[in-house]
Design a protein around this motif. Structure first.
Motif, mmCIF file in Angstrom:
data_model
loop_
_atom_site.group_PDB
_atom_site.id
_atom_site.type_symbol
_atom_site.label_atom_id
_atom_site.label_comp_id
_atom_site.label_asym_id
_atom_site.label_seq_id
_atom_site.Cartn_x
_atom_site.Cartn_y
_atom_site.Cartn_z
ATOM 1 N N ALA A 71 0.843 -1.197 0.000
ATOM 2 C CA ALA A 71 0.000 0.000 0.000
ATOM 3 C C ALA A 71 0.876 1.244 0.000
ATOM 4 O O ALA A 71 2.011 1.230 0.490
ATOM 5 N N ASP A 72 0.341 2.329 -0.576
ATOM 6 C CA ASP A 72 0.985 3.639 -0.443
ATOM 7 C C ASP A 72 -0.085 4.718 -0.419
ATOM 8 O O ASP A 72 -1.199 4.527 -0.928
ATOM 9 N N TYR A 73 0.257 5.845 0.181
ATOM 10 C CA TYR A 73 -0.668 6.973 0.311
ATOM 11 C C TYR A 73 0.084 8.251 -0.026
ATOM 12 O O TYR A 73 1.154 8.519 0.547
ATOM 13 N N ARG A 74 -0.459 9.021 -0.945
ATOM 14 C CA ARG A 74 0.223 10.231 -1.412
ATOM 15 C C ARG A 74 0.110 11.342 -0.372
ATOM 16 O O ARG A 74 -0.996 11.761 -0.008
ATOM 17 N N LEU A 75 1.275 11.836 0.073
ATOM 18 C CA LEU A 75 1.310 12.911 1.058
ATOM 19 C C LEU A 75 1.482 14.280 0.411
ATOM 20 O O LEU A 75 0.817 15.245 0.780
ATOM 21 N N THR A 76 2.425 14.360 -0.536
ATOM 22 C CA THR A 76 2.683 15.597 -1.265
ATOM 23 C C THR A 76 2.811 15.260 -2.748
ATOM 24 O O THR A 76 2.574 14.117 -3.153
ATOM 25 N N LYS A 77 3.195 16.248 -3.552
ATOM 26 C CA LYS A 77 3.335 16.017 -4.990
ATOM 27 C C LYS A 77 4.320 14.892 -5.289
ATOM 28 O O LYS A 77 4.123 14.122 -6.234
ATOM 29 N N LYS A 78 5.378 14.753 -4.484
ATOM 30 C CA LYS A 78 6.436 13.776 -4.763
ATOM 31 C C LYS A 78 6.589 12.679 -3.699
ATOM 32 O O LYS A 78 7.202 11.651 -3.971
ATOM 33 N N TYR A 115 9.359 10.924 -11.243
ATOM 34 C CA TYR A 115 8.733 11.041 -12.568
ATOM 35 C C TYR A 115 7.735 12.199 -12.581
ATOM 36 O O TYR A 115 6.952 12.365 -11.646
ATOM 37 N N GLU A 116 7.778 12.997 -13.654
ATOM 38 C CA GLU A 116 6.848 14.120 -13.805
ATOM 39 C C GLU A 116 5.648 13.654 -14.633
ATOM 40 O O GLU A 116 5.755 13.414 -15.835
ATOM 41 N N ASN A 117 4.491 13.517 -13.980
ATOM 42 C CA ASN A 117 3.298 13.002 -14.646
ATOM 43 C C ASN A 117 2.621 14.068 -15.510
ATOM 44 O O ASN A 117 2.713 15.264 -15.236
ATOM 45 N N ASN A 123 1.651 7.719 -12.297
ATOM 46 C CA ASN A 123 2.759 6.807 -12.561
ATOM 47 C C ASN A 123 3.977 7.208 -11.737
ATOM 48 O O ASN A 123 4.148 8.370 -11.371
ATOM 49 N N MET A 124 4.849 6.232 -11.462
ATOM 50 C CA MET A 124 5.992 6.488 -10.584
ATOM 51 C C MET A 124 7.270 5.836 -11.092
ATOM 52 O O MET A 124 7.252 4.697 -11.570
ATOM 53 N N ILE A 125 8.363 6.568 -11.021
ATOM 54 C CA ILE A 125 9.720 6.021 -11.042
ATOM 55 C C ILE A 125 10.328 6.512 -9.736
ATOM 56 O O ILE A 125 10.557 7.713 -9.570
ATOM 57 N N TYR A 126 10.549 5.616 -8.799
ATOM 58 C CA TYR A 126 10.776 6.061 -7.426
ATOM 59 C C TYR A 126 11.964 5.376 -6.747
ATOM 60 O O TYR A 126 12.432 4.313 -7.160
#
Length: 266
Positions: A71-78, A115-117, A123-126
């Motif tokens: 699982a993941d949860y978006r906190l900020t833009k990155k 990654y800049e969507n 999408n992610m390159i992380y």
């Protein structure tokens, strides 16, 4: 004759004035179109899934049973809060020893998306990091030792350095381990809100409780141990994104609109 020439010039002037007015109208329409561009929004929410690699191993690899929830949860833009939890039962048959490891684990940390969507994609390159903790037990099913000779043999060369298998059936419970992970991977939206991902993990043990007279050769969540403290892992994930709310991606659009409006007033 003069009257004819004057009439032609007057008509030409009228046509030129009409074309200028038409051009102004077109420019005004173009400006209106630019001002009507919608702002870009980023989607925020919870992404939940499973590790397809561990799930598949349960069916094709003898002696392995495992399941991992991601699982993941978006906190900020990155920045994303991220974690994994799972359980494993693994019968391992090495050259010299056969043992069973069984336990559960949890890993918590974060991912940074480089990654800049475009538009509202996620999408992610992380790259990221995790703190992992596992509780487990081990059972030694059998092991092999060298024996220089069989005392029942009359020939001293018989069974010299032959393998002798022992079956102790020793159980070790209440074991635990703590470790850190460095993570790198990708996640891509294949259809609406459905993501597939891949990651590589490099692990290093911080501490682990070992059984007496034995070692932790496999730790659930950490995987095999090499040189006592180093481990490697991979996962292939399938996850579903649950959108919760949206945030404006930038203020550039609003600033552009404000600039156009002020120019128009001038």
């Amino acid at each position: 004759m003069l009257r004819f020439i004057f009439s032609v010039l007057l008509l030409a002037s009228f046509n030129g004035f009409a074309q200028q007015q038409e051009l102004k109208v077109k420019n005004a329409d173009t400006t209106t179109t630019v001002l009507s561009v919608k702002p870009k929004y980023d989607r925020y929410g919870l992404r939940v899934g499973v590790d397809a690699y561990r799930f598949a191993r349960t069916f094709y690899e003898k002696g392995f049973k495992g399941l991992e929830v991601v699982a993941d949860y978006r906190l900020t833009k990155k920045i994303y809060a991220a974690g994994e939890a799972g359980s494993v039962t693994f019968d391992i048959d090495d050259d010299r020893i056969n043992f069973t490891a069984k336990g559960s684990y949890i890993k918590l940390g974060f991912d940074y998306n480089a990654y800049e969507n475009w538009l509202d994609m996620n999408n992610m390159i992380y790259v990221g990091a995790r703190y992992g903790f596992s509780t487990f037990s081990q059972r030694v099913n059998s092991y092999k030792v060298y024996q220089n000779s069989d005392v029942s043999s009359t020939d001293e060369t018989d069974n010299y350095f032959d393998d002798v298998t022992r079956y102790p059936g020793s159980n070790f419970s209440g074991l635990s381990a703590h470790w850190l992970e460095v993570v790198g991977g990708v996640k891509a939206e294949v259809i609406s809100n459905i993501f597939m991902g891949f990651s590589v993990r490099l692990n290093t043990l911080l501490a682990n409780k070992k059984p007496a007279g034995f070692d932790n050769l496999y730790i659930p969540g950490f995987n095999r141990t090499y040189d006592g403290s180093f481990g490697v892992g991979i996962n292939y994930t399938v996850s579903y994104f649950i959108p919760l709310y949206k945030k404006s991606a930038s203020k550039k659009t609003e600033e552009t609109k404000g600039g156009k409006a002020s120019d128009k007033k001038q």
